[in-house]
Design an enzyme around this catalytic site. Structure first.
Site, PDB file in Angstrom:
ATOM      1  N   GLU A 175     -17.248  36.552   1.020  1.00 39.62           N
ATOM      2  CA  GLU A 175     -15.972  37.056   0.492  1.00 39.62           C
ATOM      3  C   GLU A 175     -15.175  36.011  -0.287  1.00 39.62           C
ATOM      4  OE1 GLU A 175     -13.641  39.053   3.459  1.00 39.62           O
ATOM      5  OE2 GLU A 175     -15.197  40.526   3.887  1.00 39.62           O
ATOM      6  N   GLU A 369     -21.154  43.561   6.275  1.00 42.56           N
ATOM      7  CA  GLU A 369     -20.083  43.794   7.248  1.00 42.56           C
ATOM      8  C   GLU A 369     -19.545  45.204   7.058  1.00 42.56           C
ATOM      9  OE1 GLU A 369     -16.734  41.070   7.494  1.00 42.56           O
ATOM     10  OE2 GLU A 369     -18.070  39.336   7.247  1.00 42.56           O
TER      11      GLU A 369
HETATM   12  C1  FCB Z   1     -13.809  40.117   6.881  1.00 43.14           C
HETATM   13  C2  FCB Z   1     -14.310  38.760   7.314  1.00 43.14           C
HETATM   14  C3  FCB Z   1     -14.777  38.711   8.749  1.00 43.14           C
HETATM   15  C4  FCB Z   1     -13.902  39.545   9.677  1.00 43.14           C
HETATM   16  C5  FCB Z   1     -13.667  40.916   9.104  1.00 43.14           C
HETATM   17  C6  FCB Z   1     -12.818  41.824   9.980  1.00 43.14           C
HETATM   18  O1  FCB Z   1     -12.945  39.956   5.810  1.00 43.14           O
HETATM   19  O2  FCB Z   1     -15.389  38.370   6.506  1.00 43.14           O
HETATM   20  O3  FCB Z   1     -14.841  37.376   9.143  1.00 43.14           O
HETATM   21  O4  FCB Z   1     -12.738  38.891   9.966  1.00 43.14           O
HETATM   22  O5  FCB Z   1     -13.077  40.817   7.842  1.00 43.14           O
END
Ligand code: FCB
Length: 484
Positions: A175, A369
């Site tokens: 990110e 994620e």
């Molecule tokens: C993302 C992050 C991860 C976690 C999630 C909820 O932005 O990459 O580390 O905190 O959010």
């Protein structure tokens, strides 16, 4: 391709053979042991110890204590039945000064981790950089300095040499949008800067860091599977008046990171004060940043909605969009959302997968994620009945299947997170785990969602409803998943 079973539309839906089922964590969020075995300080150690930065003053000093509980975590993963584990490397545990001397005990920890994963049939997926920059590098200019990008390449080289034979997949950076936005614009994350000049330099240097890491791993391991992870944020204009703002925010949040990697250029319509200055872009930089990758890692949590709105007379669900007078961000009050306040929109995942498929020229996409925070609590019986997380997973996996049906090469899904952990500025109050962590004792307890996810991962198919249909809690030997 996804095919319906004989049960027809009401039956379970299958994922493609070889689909990777995983979960994710990151070093600072779970490891603790910040002063142990030669680890140097990171920007998150310094930031969390500054007053007023983190909810309730929480820090990652202990977190889930995963540094000392490696065996517990391996057991959780094995019982969960996943085929892959995405973890990140604490840079300052391996290179306490950011570069130069290697801290062998730190490296040994990751060696033990990846070996234990492979022994248990779980593919290690290593993120090289997930936000915990060594403070020593911040002291020399952080992501505002070109040298930090080079040092990320150095870290990647050290890791490729030390654990490359064990790692199934590499993620260079996590990110970049949040590294820059929260670290350099809003100041809500470490290192807490609010400085657009620094931010514009950080954009280029963090992408260059991806380029150097990619180059270093490729040189050492020609067959390695490598990609970046990003979190493009969909901006939807609900009326024509909001369309220019939606386009501008798409450039500022998304295309500024996607275009350099996919096309080797910064978007022409990026706002001038965030455009990396030409003086920082050396010959060859854009070629390095756009060098071929093997997959794209997508983190998806939520979309945004914009509409015309009166800043002086905001309605329920509206908030001003900075830099775009007369435009507001709008969350329909009736729209379901998580305790983070994020709307729950599985279709947004499908649409983003389709967009990225097109923009990347059909690269495999791993959902690196996806998950939700919920107000989880232990019942008197000692269980956690997080049905809303079960529904969240069910909805988003259904959206992934729709993208697969539309021709997108969705190669894997990594639920965030294996367990509750240190959720950055929110501290420990936001629980994202499939396992509940009792932080005072460190005990991990499988939530109902862990049982549901286990059922899906082991069967490789999504049941028609968000329910657990077999005795998922019964211990079984988890089947080894297909190669990453
Ligand atoms: C993302 C992050 C991860 C976690 C999630 C909820 O932005 O990459 O580390 O905190 O959010």
């Amino acid at each position: 391709m996804n095919s319906l079973t004989p049960g027809g539309a009401e039956g379970p839906r299958r994922f493609p053979d070889g689909f990777v089922w995983g979960v994710g964590t990151s070093s600072y969020q779970i490891e603790g042991a910040v002063n142990v075995d030669g680890r140097g300080p990171s920007i998150w150690d310094v930031f969390t110890h500054a007053p007023g930065t983190i909810n309730r003053g929480d820090t990652g000093d202990v977190a889930c204590d995963s540094y000392h509980r490696l065996d517990d975590d391996i057991r959780l993963l094995t019982e969960l039945g996943v085929g892959a584990y995405r973890f990140s490397v604490s840079w300052s545990r391996v290179l306490p000064s950011g570069g130069g001397a290697v801290n062998q005990p730190g490296l040994d920890y990751y060696r033990r981790l990846v070996e234990a994963l492979n022994e248990n049939g779980i593919k290690p997926v290593a993120t090289v950089y997930h936000w915990d920059l060594p403070q020593a590098l911040e002291d020399r200019g952080g992501w505002g300095a070109r040298d930090t990008a080079k040092r990320l390449g150095e870290l990647a080289q050290v890791l490729a040499e030390a654990i490359g034979d064990q790692v199934a997949m590499w993620i260079t950076i996590n990110e970049p949008l949040q590294t820059v936005r929260q670290g350099y614009i809003t100041g809500t994350h470490a290192p807490g800067h609010r400085d657009l000049t620094l931010a514009s330099a950080a954009i280029h240097h963090v992408l260059l860091g991806h380029g150097y890491a990619l180059q270093a791993i490729r040189a050492q391991l020609p067959d390695a599977v490598i990609g970046p992870t990003m979190d493009p944020q969909p901006f939807h204009a609900l009326d024509a008046a909001a369309q220019p703002a939606a386009d501008a925010l798409d450039a500022e949040y998304n295309r500024v990171y996607l275009d350099p990697v996919f096309r080797g250029v910064y978007p022409a319509d990026l706002r001038a004060d965030l455009r990396p200055p030409e003086t920082l872009i050396a010959d060859g930089d854009m070629a390095l940043i756009s060098a071929p990758i093997d997959f794209f890692g997508l983190n998806y949590y939520r979309p945004h909605y914009l509409r015309r709105g009166d800043w002086a007379d905001l309605r329920l669900g509206e908030s001003p969009v900075s830099g775009h007078p007369g435009v507001v961000q709008y969350l329909p009050p009736e729209m379901p959302r998580t305790v983070m306040g994020w709307p729950i929109v599985p279709d947004g995942l499908r649409d983003l997968l389709i967009r990225l498929h097109e923009e990347s020229g059909g690269l495999p996409i791993h959902i690196t994620e996806n998950g939700c925070a919920a107000d989880d609590y232990l019942t008197p019986e000692g269980t956690v009945e997080d049905q809303e997380r079960v529904e969240f997973i069910h909805g988003h996996l259904g959206a992934a299947l729709e993208a697969i049906d539309a021709g997108v090469n969705v190669a894997g899904y990594f639920h965030w997170s294996l367990m509750d952990n240190f959720e950055w500025a929110e501290g420990y109050r936001r629980r994202f785990g499939l396992h509940y962590v009792d932080f005072p004792s460190g005990r991990r307890i499988a939530k109902r969602s862990a049982q549901f996810y286990r059922q899906v991962a082991l069967a490789g198919q999504l049941p028609p409803t968000p329910e657990i249909s077999f005795e998922a809690a019964a211990p079984e030997v988890p089947q080894a998943s297909a190669a990453v």
